[in-house]
Design an enzyme around this catalytic site. Structure first.
Site, PDB file in Angstrom:
ATOM      1  CE1 TYR A 117      -3.637   2.646   0.953  1.00 39.19           C
ATOM      2  CE2 TYR A 117      -1.916   3.507   2.401  1.00 39.19           C
ATOM      3  CZ  TYR A 117      -3.130   3.657   1.760  1.00 39.19           C
ATOM      4  OH  TYR A 117      -3.838   4.816   1.921  1.00 39.19           O
TER       5      TYR A 117
ATOM      6  CD  GLU B 108      -5.841   4.728  -1.022  1.00 35.49           C
ATOM      7  OE1 GLU B 108      -5.840   4.920   0.202  1.00 35.49           O
ATOM      8  OE2 GLU B 108      -6.864   4.412  -1.679  1.00 35.49           O
TER       9      GLU B 108
END
Length: 387
Positions: free
Chosen positions: A109, A197
């Site tokens: 992530y 993101e």
């Protein structure tokens, strides 16, 4: 402003961020052709909506043939996708993205976001990427590393070293990660992001890093500098009330409550929502008419509030500095008469020309409940909504 995944992937490619090959499809036949064009044995069909959590909601499907891509897309287009980010109303799927399958060794992530408190760009990285990253953030936040980058100094090599240091990473990972992180940082500045993101950022079995998803949020106030980004806006994915508000120069965000709020100033608007919650109520919206609102803007604000069928009462909370209370009062009266006020209206006025504003309201002939201060107004609004 948000954009779709397929649009984010195009921006990634333009800025040297590795992504799988993929094609947009709006019909099952287009999805079938997309699978054939990719030329592989496996592809992924992804619903294109402005929301995360698509995988758990059935919006991401693995397919192994062109015929399967066709049938999956036929079921997906037109479906209502409900995720934790959409709420119960969900999002209707109008298009899908057919992407080549990837050989995933490990999911990570990575996110960059604007930290207004420190005036820095924050990097967030975790080895626990994937669909459960929200659970990781909530239950084991220590598994997410964070560093702040001062934009006046820029991203340095030691920043990346500090970000990766807490983790046991595959050999060669850091070397591949550095140019990706550097290019993402440049993108963040180039396009005025508030959030960028990637989840997941994968490590392939071939030892390559690749962005499998992309979530991009742009600073609306900077869009005038990026007409090419503003063109990517999908109005079908946005609340019609928010679109109408933006056309009228109003800042509006729809919520789930039943007390409509009309306030001048973002800080006061947030405080108004807080005090409504404090007294047991639920705000139906954030609405900032700004410091220089006109009577027409006030009337438009009321139109937007009244268009929400859940609103049972309206709380007008105005502190007139630049804004003049008599202008607000005239706007309130005009809107109430024009639109046909059929619900309790609580008004708190304070500041410039307040006496004149209160006189206008008192002589309007309208059933307006006056509030002495913000707390008094919130209490009366909650009481009226509950009745």
């Amino acid at each position: 402003m948000n954009i779709h995944e397929f649009q984010a992937k195009a921006l990634f490619r333009d800025n040297s961020i590795p992504v799988p090959k993929g094609f947009l499809a709006t019909t099952p036949i287009e999805a079938e052709f997309a699978f054939r064009r990719l030329g592989g044995e496996v592809a992924v069909v992804k619903a294109q909506v402005h929301a995360g959590g698509r995988g758990k909601a059935g919006g991401v499907k693995l397919v192994k043939s062109a015929e399967e891509a066709n049938s999956v897309t036929e079921k997906m287009i037109g479906m209502k996708l409900i995720t934790p980010q959409t709420g119960e109303q969900g999002k209707i799927v109008h298009k899908v993205y057919v992407e080549a399958g990837s050989k995933i060794e490990k999911e990570y992530y990575l996110a960059l976001l604007l930290d207004r408190k420190s005036a820095a760009i924050t990097f967030m990285f975790s080895t626990e990427g994937g669909m459960n990253i929200e659970d990781v953030a909530h239950n084991t936040p220590e598994k997410i590393a964070k560093i702040n980058v001062d934009p006046t100094l820029g991203l340095k090599s030691y920043h990346i070293t500090d970000l990766l240091r807490p983790f046991d990473l595959p050999k060669g990972y850091a070397k591949k990660f550095r140019p990706v992180a550097t290019n993402l940082y440049k993108m963040f500045l180039k396009y005025d992001f508030s959030l960028l993101e990637i989840n997941p950022l994968i490590w392939t079995t071939d030892g390559e890093i690749m962005a499998i998803d992309g979530k991009m949020n742009f600073d609306d106030n900077a869009l005038f500098r990026h007409p090419e980004i503003e063109m990517l806006r999908d109005f079908a994915e946005e609340d019609a009330r928010e679109i109408e508000a933006s056309k009228s120069g109003l800042s509006y965000i729809g919520l789930d409550g039943n007390i409509g709020c009309l306030v001048n100033g973002a800080g006061l608007a947030m405080a108004t929502m807080d005090i409504i919650k404090h007294y047991g109520g639920a705000p139906a919206n954030f609405l900032d008419v700004g410091g220089g609102a006109t009577e027409e803007m006030v009337r438009n604000a009321f139109r937007i509030i009244f268009s929400d069928k859940h609103v049972k009462t309206v709380f007008v909370n105005i502190f007139g500095g630049i804004m003049q209370c008599d202008v607000i009062a005239n706007g309130i009266c005009g809107a109430a008469k024009e639109l046909g006020l059929k619900m309790p209206l609580i008004v708190r006025l304070e500041g410039t020309n307040v006496d004149k504003g209160r006189e206008i309201l008192a002589n309007s002939g309208l059933s307006i409940i006056s509030a002495s201060d913000m707390a008094d107004g919130a209490r009366k609004a909650v009481e009226a909504a509950n009745k």
